[in-house]
Design a protein around this motif. Structure first.
Motif, mmCIF file in Angstrom:
data_model
loop_
_atom_site.group_PDB
_atom_site.id
_atom_site.type_symbol
_atom_site.label_atom_id
_atom_site.label_comp_id
_atom_site.label_asym_id
_atom_site.label_seq_id
_atom_site.Cartn_x
_atom_site.Cartn_y
_atom_site.Cartn_z
ATOM 1 N N MET A 215 0.796 -1.246 0.151
ATOM 2 C CA MET A 215 -0.017 0.063 0.137
ATOM 3 C C MET A 215 0.797 1.157 0.031
ATOM 4 N N GLY A 216 1.971 1.279 0.841
ATOM 5 C CA GLY A 216 2.902 2.299 0.616
ATOM 6 C C GLY A 216 3.408 2.639 -0.503
ATOM 7 N N VAL A 217 3.959 1.734 -1.407
ATOM 8 C CA VAL A 217 4.603 1.654 -2.757
ATOM 9 C C VAL A 217 3.394 2.222 -3.590
ATOM 10 N N ILE A 218 2.194 1.778 -3.437
ATOM 11 C CA ILE A 218 1.051 2.298 -4.488
ATOM 12 C C ILE A 218 0.974 3.858 -4.490
ATOM 13 N N ALA A 219 0.939 4.163 -2.985
ATOM 14 C CA ALA A 219 0.761 5.590 -2.693
ATOM 15 C C ALA A 219 1.808 6.327 -3.125
ATOM 16 N N GLU A 220 3.071 5.729 -2.978
ATOM 17 C CA GLU A 220 3.999 6.685 -3.608
ATOM 18 C C GLU A 220 4.343 6.776 -5.115
ATOM 19 N N LYS A 221 3.864 5.629 -5.706
ATOM 20 C CA LYS A 221 3.653 5.804 -7.175
ATOM 21 C C LYS A 221 2.536 6.759 -7.514
ATOM 22 N N ASN A 254 -9.952 9.299 18.043
ATOM 23 C CA ASN A 254 -10.336 8.485 16.705
ATOM 24 C C ASN A 254 -10.187 9.177 15.565
ATOM 25 N N ILE A 255 -9.388 10.596 15.645
ATOM 26 C CA ILE A 255 -9.291 11.324 14.607
ATOM 27 C C ILE A 255 -7.771 11.706 14.567
ATOM 28 N N GLY A 256 -7.013 11.474 13.291
ATOM 29 C CA GLY A 256 -5.712 11.511 12.953
ATOM 30 C C GLY A 256 -5.214 10.523 12.166
ATOM 31 N N MET A 257 -3.818 10.632 11.805
ATOM 32 C CA MET A 257 -3.382 9.961 10.732
ATOM 33 C C MET A 257 -3.066 8.512 11.083
ATOM 34 N N HIS A 258 -3.156 8.312 12.329
ATOM 35 C CA HIS A 258 -2.914 6.926 13.054
ATOM 36 C C HIS A 258 -3.921 5.979 12.796
ATOM 37 N N ARG A 259 -5.167 6.920 12.089
ATOM 38 C CA ARG A 259 -6.452 5.790 11.573
ATOM 39 C C ARG A 259 -6.160 5.251 10.269
ATOM 40 N N ILE A 260 -5.120 5.588 9.537
ATOM 41 C CA ILE A 260 -5.363 5.272 8.269
ATOM 42 C C ILE A 260 -4.773 3.868 8.125
ATOM 43 N N GLY A 261 -5.601 3.116 7.622
ATOM 44 C CA GLY A 261 -5.568 1.672 7.641
ATOM 45 C C GLY A 261 -4.341 0.953 6.570
ATOM 46 N N ARG A 262 -4.085 -0.164 6.958
ATOM 47 C CA ARG A 262 -3.316 -1.061 6.203
ATOM 48 C C ARG A 262 -1.748 -0.485 6.131
ATOM 49 N N SER A 263 -1.322 0.844 6.056
ATOM 50 C CA SER A 263 0.110 1.158 5.827
ATOM 51 C C SER A 263 0.324 2.715 6.321
ATOM 52 N N ALA A 264 1.123 2.839 7.420
ATOM 53 C CA ALA A 264 1.412 4.275 7.790
ATOM 54 C C ALA A 264 2.179 5.012 6.633
ATOM 55 N N LEU A 265 2.661 4.266 5.886
ATOM 56 C CA LEU A 265 3.422 4.925 4.565
ATOM 57 C C LEU A 265 2.480 5.758 3.607
#
Length: 351
Positions: A215-221, A254-265
């Motif tokens: 997921m991190g690589v896909i976001a980067e691409k 419950n609010i914040g970037m820590h809630r993003i699923g599957r990859s912190a990247l």
């Protein structure tokens, strides 16, 4: 096809640059000219407006090369918000009943639907444009007033000079496949806003077994795609599940970037990230609560939108700055003292 192949090759061999490199000394003169122009016309520095007043106040529009990510829980409205963002960025200040001669500038959209079939995606979009119930469109049970509204919207689509193209593409799509469809579309029109609904349904050709890395690589691409082609990318991600408020965590947790699923990247590659808050009895709330959880360009914040799930329309609730903010904004618009100071300084070219 020949154009697409040539463009891909130009990027690979480096003849088409994906970067800008200048010294402060070199750019300072360009900056002064640009600043003077923006002082006379503040709209010059504006990106593509989203149609949501608080977001547009904070960001002043999205700029080419930026990526916006919407995060929400399952069924939380991320696809619905993406669709409304796309429609509003496509239309800008135009309305379905705007006369052809009165059209103002809009923007071209290329909309990749990985989850929803083409016909359903079209029905959602045309229902949102017409503000009529999607079920009535789907089942051909429109009232006379609804039919007239739908007909007006379809007429607008035919008259409007900017394209909104939907690509029904399978789950497991890669960024390379997105790029290929984009280049094919660019041989016919100039897509400026690319919507991918949504990132979590994409794949990376099986190159990474670990889901977090994939997921991190896909976001980067996707981000690299936005930068390379100088387009805006809108996409969405799932949120992690959390313990209900009052048990192990406070509601604010419950609010914040820590809630993003599957990859912190994933968030490392976002210029702007929105989180749709999931509240108790959310389906009974007339508004949608949206938090800006990342903004590379400045402040974070929160705003509310009015939701109509039957028509798929997420409407802005006009946000007005406080008195102090308004005063400061009005002063910057006047700029008389600054213009005089610039004349005295002459902003002459320095060696």
């Amino acid at each position: 096809l020949r154009v697409a192949i040539d463009e891909i090759q130009s990027i690979k061999d480096g003849t088409q640059r994906g970067f800008i490199q200048k010294t402060l000394r070199t750019y300072s003169q360009e900056f002064k000219v640009s600043y003077a122009e923006r002082l006379k016309n503040p709209g010059l520095g504006q990106g593509i407006l989203t149609g949501y007043s608080k977001l547009d106040h904070i960001k002043n529009g999205l700029l080419p090369g930026e990526m916006l990510i919407v995060g929400a829980e399952t069924g939380g409205g991320k696809s619905l918000l993406l669709n409304n963002l796309a429609v509003q960025m496509w239309m800008q200040k135009n309305q379905v009943n705007t006369e052809t001669a009165d059209f103002t500038k809009g923007h071209n959209v290329l909309y990749f639907s990985l989850e929803m079939p083409f016909a359903a995606c079209f029905e959602r979009t045309i229902s949102r444009l017409s503000d009529v119930a999607q079920y009535h469109v789907r089942d051909a049970k429109l009232s006379i007033s609804e039919f007239e509204a739908l007909d007006t919207s379809i007429d607008f689509v035919h008259r409007y000079p900017y394209e909104f193209e939907i690509v029904d593409i399978a789950r497991g799509t890669t960024v390379d496949m997105i790029e290929a469809r984009f280049l094919e579309a660019r041989s016919r029109f100039n897509p400026e806003i690319i919507v991918v609904d949504y990132l979590g349904l994409m794949d990376d050709n099986g190159r990474h077994d670990q889901d977090w890395l994939k997921m991190g690589v896909i976001a980067e691409k996707l981000f690299a795609f936005a930068r390379t082609y100088n387009v805006i990318v809108l996409t969405a991600v799932q949120l992690n599940r959390v313990a209900p408020a009052g048990k192990n965590k406070d509601a604010a947790d419950n609010i914040g970037m820590h809630r993003i699923g599957r990859s912190a990247l994933i968030m490392h590659n976002a210029n702007l990230a929105l989180q749709i808050e999931q509240r108790r009895n959310e389906n009974l709330n007339p508004d949608m609560s949206v938090h800006i959880i990342k903004n590379r360009g400045g402040e974070l914040g929160h705003f509310s939108l009015l939701k109509n799930l039957s028509t798929g329309r997420i409407t802005d609730i006009l946000w007005v700055p406080s008195t102090d903010q308004t005063t400061a904004w009005e002063l910057t618009l006047q700029g008389d003292d600054l213009t005089e100071a610039m004349e005295k300084r002459k902003w002459k070219k320095r060696r």
